[in-house]
Design a protein around this motif. Structure first.
Motif, PDB file in Angstrom:
ATOM      1  N   GLY A  92       9.603  13.552  -9.745  1.00 55.07           N
ATOM      2  CA  GLY A  92       9.055  13.570  -8.385  1.00 55.07           C
ATOM      3  C   GLY A  92       8.112  12.414  -8.109  1.00 55.07           C
ATOM      4  O   GLY A  92       7.562  12.325  -7.018  1.00 55.07           O
ATOM      5  N   TRP A  93       7.926  11.529  -9.077  1.00 55.24           N
ATOM      6  CA  TRP A  93       6.908  10.482  -8.928  1.00 55.24           C
ATOM      7  C   TRP A  93       7.464   9.262  -8.220  1.00 55.24           C
ATOM      8  O   TRP A  93       8.039   8.379  -8.822  1.00 55.24           O
ATOM      9  CB  TRP A  93       6.343  10.129 -10.298  1.00 55.24           C
ATOM     10  N   LYS A  94       7.283   9.247  -6.903  1.00 49.86           N
ATOM     11  CA  LYS A  94       7.789   8.138  -6.090  1.00 49.86           C
ATOM     12  C   LYS A  94       6.670   7.642  -5.182  1.00 49.86           C
ATOM     13  O   LYS A  94       5.869   8.442  -4.716  1.00 49.86           O
ATOM     14  CB  LYS A  94       8.932   8.633  -5.200  1.00 49.86           C
ATOM     15  N   LYS A 101      -4.692   6.070  -1.044  1.00 49.45           N
ATOM     16  CA  LYS A 101      -3.949   4.844  -0.717  1.00 49.45           C
ATOM     17  C   LYS A 101      -4.330   3.736  -1.703  1.00 49.45           C
ATOM     18  O   LYS A 101      -5.521   3.505  -1.950  1.00 49.45           O
ATOM     19  CB  LYS A 101      -4.259   4.399   0.723  1.00 49.45           C
ATOM     20  N   HIS A 102      -3.335   3.060  -2.264  1.00 48.50           N
ATOM     21  CA  HIS A 102      -3.609   2.014  -3.251  1.00 48.50           C
ATOM     22  C   HIS A 102      -2.429   1.055  -3.363  1.00 48.50           C
ATOM     23  O   HIS A 102      -1.340   1.331  -2.861  1.00 48.50           O
ATOM     24  CB  HIS A 102      -3.883   2.641  -4.632  1.00 48.50           C
ATOM     25  N   TRP A 103      -2.672  -0.080  -4.028  1.00 51.49           N
ATOM     26  CA  TRP A 103      -1.597  -0.990  -4.419  1.00 51.49           C
ATOM     27  C   TRP A 103      -2.025  -1.686  -5.696  1.00 51.49           C
ATOM     28  O   TRP A 103      -3.190  -1.601  -6.098  1.00 51.49           O
ATOM     29  CB  TRP A 103      -1.240  -1.971  -3.299  1.00 51.49           C
ATOM     30  N   ASP A 116      -1.299  12.742  -9.100  1.00 48.69           N
ATOM     31  CA  ASP A 116      -2.288  11.781  -9.574  1.00 48.69           C
ATOM     32  C   ASP A 116      -1.610  10.596 -10.261  1.00 48.69           C
ATOM     33  O   ASP A 116      -0.555  10.749 -10.873  1.00 48.69           O
ATOM     34  CB  ASP A 116      -3.231  12.432 -10.597  1.00 48.69           C
ATOM     35  N   GLU A 117      -2.234   9.424 -10.171  1.00 49.43           N
ATOM     36  CA  GLU A 117      -1.759   8.262 -10.921  1.00 49.43           C
ATOM     37  C   GLU A 117      -2.712   8.094 -12.108  1.00 49.43           C
ATOM     38  O   GLU A 117      -3.828   7.619 -11.957  1.00 49.43           O
ATOM     39  CB  GLU A 117      -1.739   7.023 -10.024  1.00 49.43           C
ATOM     40  N   VAL A 118      -2.242   8.527 -13.272  1.00 51.31           N
ATOM     41  CA  VAL A 118      -3.068   8.495 -14.481  1.00 51.31           C
ATOM     42  C   VAL A 118      -2.556   7.374 -15.374  1.00 51.31           C
ATOM     43  O   VAL A 118      -1.376   7.357 -15.737  1.00 51.31           O
ATOM     44  CB  VAL A 118      -2.994   9.840 -15.247  1.00 51.31           C
ATOM     45  N   GLU A 152       0.837  -1.203   0.000  1.00 49.18           N
ATOM     46  CA  GLU A 152       0.000   0.000   0.000  1.00 49.18           C
ATOM     47  C   GLU A 152       0.873   1.255   0.000  1.00 49.18           C
ATOM     48  O   GLU A 152       1.820   1.367   0.784  1.00 49.18           O
ATOM     49  CB  GLU A 152      -0.910   0.021   1.234  1.00 49.18           C
ATOM     50  N   HIS A 153       0.521   2.192  -0.916  1.00 48.31           N
ATOM     51  CA  HIS A 153       1.300   3.433  -1.024  1.00 48.31           C
ATOM     52  C   HIS A 153       0.431   4.586  -1.517  1.00 48.31           C
ATOM     53  O   HIS A 153      -0.705   4.380  -1.939  1.00 48.31           O
ATOM     54  CB  HIS A 153       2.514   3.238  -1.944  1.00 48.31           C
ATOM     55  N   THR A 154       0.999   5.774  -1.462  1.00 45.92           N
ATOM     56  CA  THR A 154       0.356   6.959  -2.047  1.00 45.92           C
ATOM     57  C   THR A 154       1.404   7.644  -2.927  1.00 45.92           C
ATOM     58  O   THR A 154       2.595   7.308  -2.880  1.00 45.92           O
ATOM     59  CB  THR A 154      -0.090   7.973  -0.965  1.00 45.92           C
ATOM     60  N   HIS A 155       0.930   8.585  -3.748  1.00 42.30           N
ATOM     61  CA  HIS A 155       1.839   9.429  -4.528  1.00 42.30           C
ATOM     62  C   HIS A 155       1.438  10.872  -4.287  1.00 42.30           C
ATOM     63  O   HIS A 155       0.277  11.168  -4.004  1.00 42.30           O
ATOM     64  CB  HIS A 155       1.738   9.138  -6.027  1.00 42.30           C
ATOM     65  N   SER A 156       2.423  11.780  -4.466  1.00 42.92           N
ATOM     66  CA  SER A 156       2.118  13.197  -4.278  1.00 42.92           C
ATOM     67  C   SER A 156       1.483  13.803  -5.528  1.00 42.92           C
ATOM     68  O   SER A 156       1.118  14.961  -5.541  1.00 42.92           O
ATOM     69  CB  SER A 156       3.378  13.967  -3.892  1.00 42.92           C
TER      70      SER A 156
HETATM   71 NI    NI Z   1       0.914   3.792  -7.269  1.00 44.32          NI
END
Ligand code: NI
Ligand code: KMT
Length: 194
Positions: free
Chosen positions: A157-159, A135-137, A96-98, A90-94
């Motif tokens: 910056g996408w981590k 939050k997603h995986w 959007d995940e498009v 489980e993670h987030t990003h700062s």
């Molecule tokens: Ni992700």
């Protein structure tokens, strides 16, 4: 076509309209893009970006994204399992995940603040935008591959930021397909607000 499974409620959602409606309160955008006649087995990453340029430009204008690339996850990647381990926690990003799915299939589990965890299975023609901070995986389906267009505000910056919550361990990756048997008591709804 996409598929949603809400394990804690024994519920599944199948139609694109009902899926888009279900995702809206979570701020997740879902669209179907026409793929017929725009792709073939040899299509290169560059050709994919060209073929979907009108849709990509529309999203860029809408969301301020500046770059687009194509990610290819296949069994040919030597460290495939290591790569998947990074997606599976489980993670987030700062930002959007498009993702627009060009081929293969996979499942995003989403753990929203205001609702139950749900599994969103995606395949060719599906576009999603998971808002920053959600939050997603992610994991692959049985075909063990996925090819997707990604849009970024700032690729450097996408981590992922890992939550270390451990909730991901409680959810099974169960992909809908020819061999799929719904777990007992599952209520499959393909209409909005059944
Ligand atoms: Ni992700
Ligand atoms: C992520 O961060 O969850 C991913 O990039 C998933 C793989 S993209 C098909």
């Amino acid at each position: 076509m996409a598929h949603i499974r809400i394990q804690d409620e024994n519920r599944e959602i199948e139609s694109p309209e009902a899926i888009a409606e279900f995702l809206k309160p979570f701020g997740i955008q879902y669209e179907r893009w026409e793929t017929e006649g725009r792709l073939n087995a040899e299509t290169t990453d560059e050709e994919i970006l060209d073929a979907f340029a009108p849709e990509i430009e529309r999203l860029k204008k809408q969301g301020g994204y500046v770059t687009a690339d194509v990610i290819n996850v296949t069994p040919a990647i030597p460290d495939l399992e290591k790569m998947l381990d990074k997606f599976r926690s489980e993670h987030t990003h700062s930002e959007d995940e498009v993702r627009f799915i060009v081929g293969g299939s996979g499942v995003f589990h989403i753990n929203p603040e205001n609702g139950p965890v749900f599994a969103l299975q995606l395949e060719q023609g599906d576009l999603i935008n998971v808002p920053a901070g959600t939050k997603h995986w992610f994991d692959l389906c049985d075909d063990r591959k996925i090819r997707a267009i990604r849009l970024f505000l700032e690729p450097a910056g996408w981590k992922p930021e890992y939550t270390q919550s451990g909730v991901d361990a409680s959810y099974q990756v169960l992909c809908f397909g020819p061999n799929y048997l719904p777990p007992k008591n599952t209520n499959i709804s393909s209409v909005i607000n059944p």
